[in-house]
Structures are given as structure tokens and as C-alpha cells.
Design an enzyme around this catalytic site. Structure first.
Site, short mmCIF file in Angstrom:
data_model
loop_
_atom_site.label_atom_id
_atom_site.label_comp_id
_atom_site.label_asym_id
_atom_site.label_seq_id
_atom_site.Cartn_x
_atom_site.Cartn_y
_atom_site.Cartn_z
N HIS A 35 68.22 40.91 50.89
CA HIS A 35 67.98 40.16 49.56
C HIS A 35 69.25 39.20 48.95
O HIS A 35 68.83 37.30 48.91
CB HIS A 35 67.75 40.89 48.05
CG HIS A 35 67.07 40.72 47.33
ND1 HIS A 35 66.56 39.74 46.95
CD2 HIS A 35 67.16 41.51 45.86
CE1 HIS A 35 65.85 39.82 45.74
NE2 HIS A 35 66.10 40.85 45.19
N HIS A 71 60.65 31.72 53.77
CA HIS A 71 60.52 32.67 52.99
C HIS A 71 59.41 33.24 53.06
O HIS A 71 58.34 32.84 52.96
CB HIS A 71 60.50 31.76 51.60
CG HIS A 71 61.09 32.13 50.34
ND1 HIS A 71 59.77 33.55 49.80
CD2 HIS A 71 62.12 33.01 49.40
CE1 HIS A 71 60.24 33.78 48.36
NE2 HIS A 71 61.97 33.67 48.86
N ASP A 101 68.36 29.57 49.27
CA ASP A 101 69.88 29.70 49.14
C ASP A 101 70.80 28.86 50.21
O ASP A 101 71.29 28.82 50.82
CB ASP A 101 69.99 30.85 50.37
CG ASP A 101 69.51 32.03 49.55
OD1 ASP A 101 70.16 32.26 48.74
OD2 ASP A 101 68.91 33.40 49.95
#
Ligand code: CMC
Length: 441
Positions: free
Chosen positions: A279, A318, A374
Site C-alpha cells: 500500500h 494500478h 509513487d
């Protein structure tokens, strides 16, 4: 009529699904509301005295709506993210983290008076009880800051026992203000702790992010003077992380909150969920990957490794976005602003080249793998002198208003019950217990 009522998406009903149970030949008509059928309606299929009816088996909730929510909208195919209906691009460009926090919590943008009061309240709740400081100082010298953060947020419930009155709107508001205000203090102190440096008290003359930078980096100077460009970049990063609908940590907050526990305990559970590498920890993995690749000429070999299944391109792909993650685009721009102050992180060149090659490669194109939030954020955090363990703490500070907005929605939602999924039992039944002395004889 309020703004949100005017723009709220209509509930789509008047549609049904006919299901034929081939075991019995019986047919059932299930109502479809907003593209969903109720699991309780499925439970009526084949229900008899001995049979509990059909249930949904969905590990990881990949196709189960656990709530109705008006907080965040995502269209993963089109790469759209909106908080309370406002596109993330506009909020990142023109708003502030505290204004976005107000929007998420209240569902409306603040008037000038509401905004000023909100900022004032949060600014004057940044201090924490000295005993909480002592508690944090009791951690081992090398304690992970996320472990310190989740424990200290949980401990806040013991300092504010009135927080248990979750049905009192005034009490709720007070805890929300406290939590958004104190999170940077606790996060910064967990960072100072690992460095063996004295904890820095909040400076209420600074803005939210400036004060956070002060608590992180101030040394002997009487007043910390943060670079406004770095404070702005950090503010944008917090906005980008502020909510992301029913992700793992938000689901944890809602699930724990559904027991009607106080919000500190519920948010502490959310921080624990975020701690996990699947996560909140991916940005750290991106940084490690870029360092391992080292130079641009190694990229083709690395990409081949990914395509062969030996590697994973961290920061790509994702569960929801099958297009460019809109947050990644904004972060890419924030990189330029930060590097103008800190100097360019040499890993940026590798990241950009990696992205260019991946976006043209059939493997990534056919699987709809694009950079996610990220991919670039770790580069910024590193340039801001954060060690990798701190990356997830920054994520948690940003996500706090989102967790709280979702918690508020849960508490007021008449349809919500205590979270209690079903299971498909696969173990033994009705075994005969033999006492230990007989089994071991
Ligand atoms: N590198 C290489 N191949 C990939 C990657 C990747 N990063 N991501 C997915 N794939 C491939 C995967 O192997 C599969 O290929 P095939 O169809 O040949 O088996 C296909 O793409 C579909 O992937 P999936 O694993 O079924 O997709 P998922 O929705 O279950 O996983 C994900 C999503 C984010 C876990 C995954 O893309 C991943 O592991 N990415 C790298 C880690 C990462 O960057 N995580 C941050 C997510 S954003 C922050 C947050 O919201 O918490």
C-alpha cells in the site's frame, strides 16, 4: 440547495437482473441500483431452512461496493480523480492542503470566514500533551517512524476519552481538528527520534507545511525559515494523497470505525494498513529500483527483465487506473520546482528514460501500465532529505483528512452496520476431541 446536492449524481434505479437458479429452475428478479445488486438480495436465492442462500465470494473486495460515498470520484479508465467533484489538477494548482482538508470533511469549499476559523483551529491544536512526548521518547532508538506514528495516534484516544461520543457532532469536529493538527507533530517527532535529535515544538506562526518542515529540520536557529517553494511542493504532495476512495487503509478505518470505536483508534488502524509494502511503501521500492539500475545504459536490460517476469517495474500499474495516474502527472511537475531548490536528483534522468521506453513498449501498452503516484514522489522526498522510512509517514499525514471524511460519512450512514464479512468454511467438522494425556500416551 447546497452545492453538493445540486451536483450529486442521481441514483439510477428501475433496472433489474433476472437470475435463474439452475439447481431448482427458480427465477429471481434483483433490483439494480447504480450498477450494483444487493448481496442481501442474492441471499434470497435458494434460501431454505438448511441453506443460507447464495453469498458473494470476493477476496480482496475486487468487485464489491462496501459503501455509498460522496467523497472521492475515480474513473480509472480515463485517469480522472476528483475530491467532492473538484478535479485533482485544479486543487493541486490553486488550493492548499488545509482548504482541501476542509472540502473533504465538510463537502463544501469554505467561505473566507470558515477558512480562517479552520486554519486558526488547526494551527492552535498542533501541540501534544507532554506525556505523549514521553511515550514517544520511550521507543527504541531505531524505531520505524510508522510504528511510532500508529502507536501515538492510537494513544491520543487515552488523552481525549470524550472522543468516544462519536454521535455528538461537536465532539467529532474537535477530534478531527486535533488529529489533522497533531499528525505533522507526531510524524516530525518520529523522524527526529530516529536521528537522536531533540523534538521541535510547533511554531504556530508558520503555515501547516512550513511548520512541519520546521519541526523536521530546525536546529539551533531561533526561527526556522522554510523555503516557500519546498513548502508549496510538500503541500501539493499532501493534497495528492488526501483521499483515494475505498483503498486498503480507508477500508481499515471504516471497518474498525464500524464498531463505533473513537476516531483515533480507527485512524490508527488506517495507519497500520498503510504501513504495509503493498500500500504505502511502493515509493520506497521505486527509489531502490532506480538506484539498482544506476545508469541509463542499463535500462534496456532491466526492461527485458521485467518483460521476462524476473523484475517488476515499481511505480507502474494500478488496480484502478488503466491510464496515466493523474497524480503522477502533477508530481512530475512538482519535481521541477523542488529540484530548482535542491539541485536535480541524478535518479530523475533514469526515471524519465525508463518512463519513455516503457510507454512505447508493447508489453506495457497492452497491459495499460502507466506511471502511478509513487513513480516520482520518492525522488522528491529524497531531495527533501527524507529517509525512505519517512515516505509513508508523509502519505499518512496527507491521507488523514480523507480517512476522517470517510469515517464521518460512515458514522452518519444509516445503512452501515458493523463490518462482518461472511466466510466459506473449508475446515473439519464435528471431530472428537481426545484429551492431551490420552493423545500423547
Ligand atoms: N511491472 C511489470 N508488470 C506489471 C506491473 C509492473 N509494475 N504491474 C502489473 N504488471 C503486469 C502483471 O504482471 C500482469 O501481467 P500478465 O497479464 O501478463 O499476468 C498485468 O500487468 C496485470 O497486472 P495485475 O498484477 O493483475 O494488476 P493488479 O491490479 O492486481 O495490480 C499493482 C496492481 C499496483 C499491485 C501492480 O501494478 C504492481 O504491483 N505495481 C507495482 C507496485 C506499485 O507501484 N504500487 C503502487 C500502487 S499506487 C499507490 C497506492 O495506491 O497504494
Amino acid at each position: 440547495m447546497t452545492r453538493s446536492a445540486r451536483h450529486r449524481r442521481p441514483i439510477v434505479t428501475d433496472q433489474t437482473l433476472t437470475v435463474r437458479d439452475n439447481r431448482t429452475g427458480d427465477e429471481y428478479e434483483l433490483e439494480i441500483t447504480d450498477g450494483t445488486v444487493r448481496a442481501s438480495d442474492l441471499g434470497k436465492i435458494g434460501k431454505t431452512e438448511d441453506d443460507p442462500g447464495i453469498a458473494v465470494y470476493d477476496p480482496g473486495f475486487t468487485n464489491t461496493a462496501s459503501t455509498r460515498s460522496a467523497v472521492t470520484f475515480i474513473d480509472g479508465e480515463k485517469g480522472i480523480l476528483e475530491y467532492r467533484g473538484y478535479p485533482i489538477e485544479q486543487l493541486a494548482e490553486s488550493s492548499t492542503f488545509l482548504e482541501v482538508a476542509y472540502l473533504l470533511i465538510h463537502g463544501e469549499l469554505p467561505t473566507k470566514e470558515q477558512h480562517d476559523q479552520w486554519v486558526h483551529d488547526i494551527t492552535f491544536h498542533t501541540f501534544v500533551h507532554e506525556n505523549l512526548k514521553s511515550l514517544m521518547q520511550g521507543f527504541r532508538y531505531d524505531a520505524h517512524p510508522m510504528g511510532m506514528l500508529l502507536s501515538s495516534v492510537g494513544a491520543l484516544s487515552t488523552f481525549y476519552p470524550e472522543a468516544r461520543a462519536i454521535h455528538d457532532p461537536d465532539v467529532r469536529r474537535e477530534q478531527i481538528v486535533r488529529m489533522i493538527a497533531k499528525m505533522p507533530t507526531l510524524g516530525a517527532w518520529s523522524f527526529r527520534h530516529a536521528q537522536g535529535k531533540p523534538y521541535v515544538y510547533p511554531d504556530n506562526e508558520l503555515s501547516y507545511t512550513e511548520n512541519f518542515l520546521s519541526m523536521l529540520f530546525k536546529m539551533s536557529e531561533p526561527k526556522y525559515d522554510p523555503d516557500p517553494r519546498l513548502a508549496k511542493a510538500l503541500d501539493v504532495l499532501l493534497i495528492l494523497h488526501a483521499d483515494h476512495e475505498q483503498n486498503c487503509s480507508t477500508n481499515a478505518v471504516r471497518s474498525v470505525g464500524s464498531s463505533q470505536v473513537d476516531p483515533y483508534s480507527a485512524v490508527s488502524a488506517g495507519i497500520a494498513a498503510l504501513y504495509g509494502p503493498l500500500h504505502g511503501g511502493a515509493n520506497e521500492a521505486v527509489l531502490r529500483m532506480l538506484k539498482r539500475i544506476g545508469t541509463k545504459d542499463k535500462i534496456p536490460e532491466f526492461i527485458e527483465g521485467v518483460k521476462n517476469g524476473d523484475e517488476k517495474l515499481m511505480g507502474f500499474g494500478h488496480r484502478v487506473y488503466k491510464n496515466y495516474d493523474p497524480r503522477a502527472k502533477i508530481i512530475k511537475k512538482a519535481c521541477d520546482d523542488v529540484f530548482e531548490v535542491t539541485g536535480v536528483n541524478p535518479l530523475l534522468e533514469i526515471a524519465q528514460e525508463l518512463e519513455k521506453i516503457a510507454l512505447e513498449d508493447e508489453y506495457f501498452v497492452s497491459r495499460k501500465l502507466y506511471p502511478n503516484v509513487d513513480f516520482y514522489s520518492g525522488l522528491i522526498y529524497e531531495a527533501l532529505q527524507f529517509p525512505p522510512e519517512m515516505f509513508t509517514v508523509l502519505f499518512a499525514i496527507g491521507r488523514t483528512p480523507g480517512w476522517l471524511a470517510q469515517w464521518l460519512e460512515l458514522v452518519d450512514d444509516k445503512e452501515q452496520k458493523i463490518a462482518r464479512p461472511k466466510q466459506v468454511y473449508t475446515g473439519d467438522r464435528t471431530l472428537e476431541f481426545v484429551p492431551a494425556e490420552q493423545r500423547w500416551a
